[in-house]
Write an enzyme that holds these catalytic residues in place. Structure first.
Site, PDB file in Angstrom:
ATOM      1  N   SER A 159       0.832  -1.199   0.000  1.00 52.16           N
ATOM      2  CA  SER A 159       0.000   0.000   0.000  1.00 52.16           C
ATOM      3  C   SER A 159       0.874   1.261   0.000  1.00 52.16           C
ATOM      4  O   SER A 159       1.645   1.473  -0.937  1.00 52.16           O
ATOM      5  CB  SER A 159      -0.959  -0.043   1.193  1.00 52.16           C
ATOM      6  OG  SER A 159      -1.992   0.893   1.049  1.00 52.16           O
ATOM      7  N   ASP A 254     -10.554  -3.886  -4.397  1.00 52.12           N
ATOM      8  CA  ASP A 254      -9.650  -2.889  -3.828  1.00 52.12           C
ATOM      9  C   ASP A 254      -9.667  -1.648  -4.703  1.00 52.12           C
ATOM     10  O   ASP A 254      -9.408  -1.729  -5.912  1.00 52.12           O
ATOM     11  CB  ASP A 254      -8.234  -3.467  -3.761  1.00 52.12           C
ATOM     12  CG  ASP A 254      -7.227  -2.531  -3.104  1.00 52.12           C
ATOM     13  OD1 ASP A 254      -7.595  -1.395  -2.746  1.00 52.12           O
ATOM     14  OD2 ASP A 254      -6.063  -2.931  -2.947  1.00 52.12           O
ATOM     15  N   HIS A 284      -8.403  -4.936   0.090  1.00 52.08           N
ATOM     16  CA  HIS A 284      -7.179  -4.213   0.430  1.00 52.08           C
ATOM     17  C   HIS A 284      -6.677  -4.617   1.814  1.00 52.08           C
ATOM     18  O   HIS A 284      -7.445  -4.774   2.753  1.00 52.08           O
ATOM     19  CB  HIS A 284      -7.448  -2.707   0.407  1.00 52.08           C
ATOM     20  CG  HIS A 284      -6.220  -1.871   0.562  1.00 52.08           C
ATOM     21  ND1 HIS A 284      -5.401  -1.560  -0.497  1.00 52.08           N
ATOM     22  CD2 HIS A 284      -5.653  -1.288   1.651  1.00 52.08           C
ATOM     23  CE1 HIS A 284      -4.396  -0.816  -0.077  1.00 52.08           C
ATOM     24  NE2 HIS A 284      -4.522  -0.645   1.232  1.00 52.08           N
TER      25      HIS A 284
END
Length: 313
Positions: A159, A254, A284
């Site tokens: 991320s 996501d 996610h």
């Protein structure tokens, strides 16, 4: 895509966790405010399921950056991974990726150095990237003292950490310094336009929705006149040519999915060797939750195969 449709995409483990999150987080994450987000994201004591030979902390740089080292065995000249945790540049910690780093060290046969970079909004861009650059320089320059092969260092992150890993590779290219042998990017945050279909299809996905991502961006870059440079947003780079080979992991449900996959496509178009794997049925944040999701364990195992191949040259 409405909630009913994307809910049907989730596998059994992810659907169960989405229900847990819906109870624990009945309103979008960003509505909790900074302290509320940090309280929600604070990790439980790490499970430490994977035995590892050595875990020790280092401090380097000014201001000091804490780096946690994981070694599967005590021998010289191990390959190494510099790992950068996620958390929207605002939350996240070494403990939150402790078990993941243990598994990477054990399965890829390498030392892992996990970086506790400074967090926004107290330390906005480029503080986190400055810390990551300092950590990479320290690892490269002190490799022999640390029992690491300086020719076999990879960078990885999830991320926000994936975005920082991508930015690090761009920064190294600008400086004319050697690239890592590989960049391992799990659903990296690499674009600030929020324009691809997954941002609308999964705007209210579990854990991280579109408005949450916008809030995190504002914490990191500010709400007025935020930086447009490529080190803040790697997708803005004119070319990605010359960057390290990449393995890019995405989750089906996501908002960041399409950005990460577009980045993979750009790398390939610019002549960078890249592999890409989308994991179906997950949302996610799955990659770091190796004690929760079967797909996470599969993704980590495949990533470690890719790392071993990169280390072998």
């Amino acid at each position: 895509m409405n909630r009913t449709l994307w809910t049907a995409l989730l596998d059994e483990e992810s659907a169960r966790m989405a229900q847990v999150l819906a109870v624990a987080l009945p309103t979008p994450l960003h509505t909790l405010g900074l302290e509320g987000v940090r309280a929600f994201a604070a990790p439980q004591p790490p499970p430490r399921l994977t035995p590892i030979a050595t875990v020790r902390d280092h401090h380097t740089g000014e201001p000091a950056v804490r780096i946690r080292e994981y070694r599967p065995e005590e021998r010289a000249s191990l390959p190494a991974v510099l790992y950068l945790h996620g958390g929207g540049f605002t939350v996240g910690s070494l403990d939150g990726v402790d078990e993941l780093c243990r598994r990477i060290a054990a399965q890829a046969g390498c030392a892992v150095f996990s970086v506790e970079y400074r967090l926004a909004p107290e330390h906005p861009y480029p503080a986190a990237l400055d810390d990551v650059r300092a950590a990479y320089a320290w690892l490269l320059d002190d490799a022999l003292r640390l029992g690491v092969d300086p020719a076999r260092i990879a960078v990885a992150g999830d991320s926000a950490g994936g975005g920082l890993a991508a930015s690090l590779c761009l920064a190294l290219r600008e400086e004319g310094r050697p690239q890592p042998v590989m960049q391992l990017l799990a659903y990296p945050a690499v674009d600030d336009t929020f324009s691809r279909p997954s941002w609308s299809d999964f705007a209210d996905a579990p854990l991280l929705g579109r408005e949450d991502a916008l809030w995190f961006r504002d914490q990191y870059l500010g709400t007025v006149g935020y930086p447009q440079d490529v080190l803040a947003n790697p997708m803005r780079a004119t070319t990605l040519r010359g960057l390290a080979p990449a393995h890019i992991i995405t989750a089906e449900v996501d908002p960041l999915r399409d950005d990460a996959e577009a980045y993979a496509a750009r790398l390939a178009a610019d002549g960078v060797s890249v592999t890409r794997k989308r994991y179906a049925g997950v949302f996610h944040g799955f990659f770091t939750e190796v004690e929760v999701y079967t797909k996470a364990r599969e993704a980590v195992a495949e990533a470690c195969v890719r790392l071993r191949t990169a280390f072998a040259g």
